[in-house]
Design a protein around this motif. Structure first.
Motif, PDB file in Angstrom:
ATOM      1  N   ASP A   1      11.061 100.471  27.910  1.00 11.45           N
ATOM      2  CA  ASP A   1      10.538 100.853  26.592  1.00 11.45           C
ATOM      3  C   ASP A   1       9.786  99.651  26.016  1.00 11.45           C
TER       4      ASP A   1
ATOM      5  N   SER B   1       3.143 103.867  17.369  1.00  7.77           N
ATOM      6  CA  SER B   1       3.891 103.755  16.112  1.00  7.77           C
ATOM      7  C   SER B   1       3.963 102.338  15.560  1.00  7.77           C
TER       8      SER B   1
ATOM      9  N   ALA C   1       7.098 107.939  21.222  1.00  9.00           N
ATOM     10  CA  ALA C   1       7.848 107.327  22.326  1.00  9.00           C
ATOM     11  C   ALA C   1       9.211 107.989  22.490  1.00  9.00           C
TER      12      ALA C   1
HETATM   13  N1  PMP Z   1      11.849 102.977  21.143  1.00 10.30           N
HETATM   14  C1  PMP Z   1      12.285 102.056  20.272  1.00 10.30           C
HETATM   15  C2  PMP Z   1      12.960 100.845  20.797  1.00 10.30           C
HETATM   16  C3  PMP Z   1      12.094 102.249  18.887  1.00 10.30           C
HETATM   17  O1  PMP Z   1      12.536 101.333  18.016  1.00 10.30           O
HETATM   18  C4  PMP Z   1      11.443 103.417  18.431  1.00 10.30           C
HETATM   19  C5  PMP Z   1      11.211 103.699  16.961  1.00 10.30           C
HETATM   20  N2  PMP Z   1      12.152 103.224  16.093  1.00 10.30           N
HETATM   21  C6  PMP Z   1      11.017 104.347  19.381  1.00 10.30           C
HETATM   22  C7  PMP Z   1      11.224 104.090  20.726  1.00 10.30           C
HETATM   23  C8  PMP Z   1      10.350 105.638  18.983  1.00 10.30           C
HETATM   24  O2  PMP Z   1       9.055 105.467  18.584  1.00 10.30           O
HETATM   25  P1  PMP Z   1       8.107 106.688  18.209  1.00 10.30           P
HETATM   26  O3  PMP Z   1       7.840 106.594  16.756  1.00 10.30           O
HETATM   27  O4  PMP Z   1       6.867 106.473  19.022  1.00 10.30           O
HETATM   28  O5  PMP Z   1       8.800 107.950  18.593  1.00 10.30           O
END
Ligand code: PMP
Length: 397
Positions: A204, A236, A100
């Motif tokens: 998000d 994730s 993400a």
């Molecule tokens: N957005 C938020 C609000 C998160 O807490 C995180 C991970 N800590 C992410 C995005 C990123 O997730 P990813 O492992 O998919 O890169």
């Protein structure tokens, strides 16, 4: 001194990653740290998803894939968006990425020009502001207090909008606060956006499944906002797959194409094996995700009660994610045996070195009166952590 790019001076390393590094170093020295700084589920990836990855290797899925992901994976994402969110997307509106975090970067790079304003309700996830700064955008922070569960109100949003506003970035469920916007709250924000058609909404939704109240609502469902919302999500958190690096975005076609172009010059596609595993995860049922959430809910009940009973902490009971975000400002100016706590950073260091509990300063998330505690750890560790927090916070006079 070595000459490096000017853009480095605009950003900082995430405090979350710094704290994880520090805790790891102390643990390596043999110190018994209760780690409440972690931002990932403590569960392993479900077996059926791991099996799909093993099979993918044996079946020869070891080559480059299309930049935006395998066709059947994009199809699986559209299936998920319909099943869970009631939203209709076509596979060409989906771009699969290396997490993400990369999806966020793709969208910010695709949309933000120097000088564009991006509204970020505060507290916010550490990376948002830094990605905007990398693009020379101007971050407009809107402080949101504990009295409204750290959520932005329509009036606050309206007041922050200017002709230069290009984007609004937020997470629900939220990291670091655990707050969840209800359908009614999202609809009220959507009514404000309806008056300002130039604004993109970056939503998000990575903690979507970790929600203890109503079914998850996406802001893309309201009014015509789907035409300018970029949904960010990934595997994730909901599938305990942080290490697999699998995220995705769903966006208006032009934005999706732009993100594909940007990603093609950075990482190409994410790992072929993770993509095969993701097809299984997204097309499968959510039994394992629900079991994880039941356990998180049990831990939240415990940690909420435990924190409420520590004098000086101001806590709310978050509706989602796996974080508590107490206000700790009552401890400012207090000390123990010569160690003075003047701010949240000091308190985190005091807790790390005296209580051997690692947390993250709220300053990292734009709220310097708070600290973030993650309860994505075993009940046994949580009980020990809570005991240490009470003991060491009460020593501060
Ligand atoms: N957005 C938020 C609000 C998160 O807490 C995180 C991970 N800590 C992410 C995005 C990123 O997730 P990813 O492992 O998919 O890169």
């Amino acid at each position: 001194m070595m000459q490096l790019a000017e853009r480095l001076s605009r950003i900082s390393e995430p405090q979350t990653i710094k704290m994880a590094k520090l805790s790891r170093e102390l643990k390596a020295q043999g110190i018994d740290i209760v780690d409440l700084s972690i931002g990932e589920p403590d569960f392993d990836t479900p077996v059926h998803i791991r099996d799909a990855a093993k099979k993918a290797i044996d079946d020869g899925y070891t080559h480059y894939t299309p930049v935006a992901g395998y066709a059947d994976l994009k199809q699986a994402v559209t299936y998920k968006l319909k099943r869970d969110n009631g939203l209709d997307y076509t596979p060409d509106q989906i771009v699969v990425s290396t997490g993400a975090k990369q999806s966020l970067a793709n969208a910010v790079l695709a949309i933000i020009n120097p000088g564009d304003e991006v509204i970020i309700p505060t507290p916010y996830w550490v990376t948002y502001s830094e990605q905007v700064k990398l693009c020379q955008g101007v971050v407009v922070f809107v402080p949101c207090g504990i009295e409204n569960n750290y959520k932005i109100t329509p009036a606050q949003l309206e007041a922050a909008i200017t002709p230069k506003t290009r984007m609004f970035m937020f997470s629900s469920p939220c990291n670091p606060t655990g707050s969840v916007y209800s359908s009614a709250e999202l609809e009220a924000l959507a009514a404000v956006f309806a008056k300002h058609p130039q604004i993109f909404i970056l939503s998000d939704e990575i903690y979507e499944y970790i929600n203890y109240v109503a079914p998850h609502a996406s802001i893309a469902s309201f009014g015509d906002l789907k035409n300018r919302t970029i949904i960010i999500n990934g595997l994730s958190k909901g599938f305990a797959m942080t290490g697999w690096r699998l995220g995705y975005l769903a966006a208006p076609l032009e934005v999706a194409k732009a993100c594909d172009k940007i990603q093609s010059q950075f990482t190409s596609a994410t790992c072929s094996i993770s993509q095969r595993a993701a097809v299984t995860a997204l097309n499968g049922d959510l039994t394992t995700a629900h079991a994880m959430v039941t356990e998180f809910k049990r831990r939240r009940a415990f940690i909420y009660e435990a924190l409420k009973n520590i004098r000086g902490l101001k806590v709310n009971n978050p509706d989602g994610a796996f974080y508590m975000f107490p206000d700790i400002s009552a401890f400012f100016g207090k000390s123990y045996e010569g160690t003075v706590v003047n701010n949240a950073d000091d308190l985190c260091m005091y807790l790390l070195h005296q209580a051997n509990v690692s947390t993250v300063t709220g300053a990292a998330f734009g709220q310097p009166n708070c600290i973030r505690l993650s309860y994505a750890t075993s009940m046994e560790k949580l009980e020990e952590g809570a005991r240490r927090l009470k003991t060491w916070l009460e020593k501060l006079q």
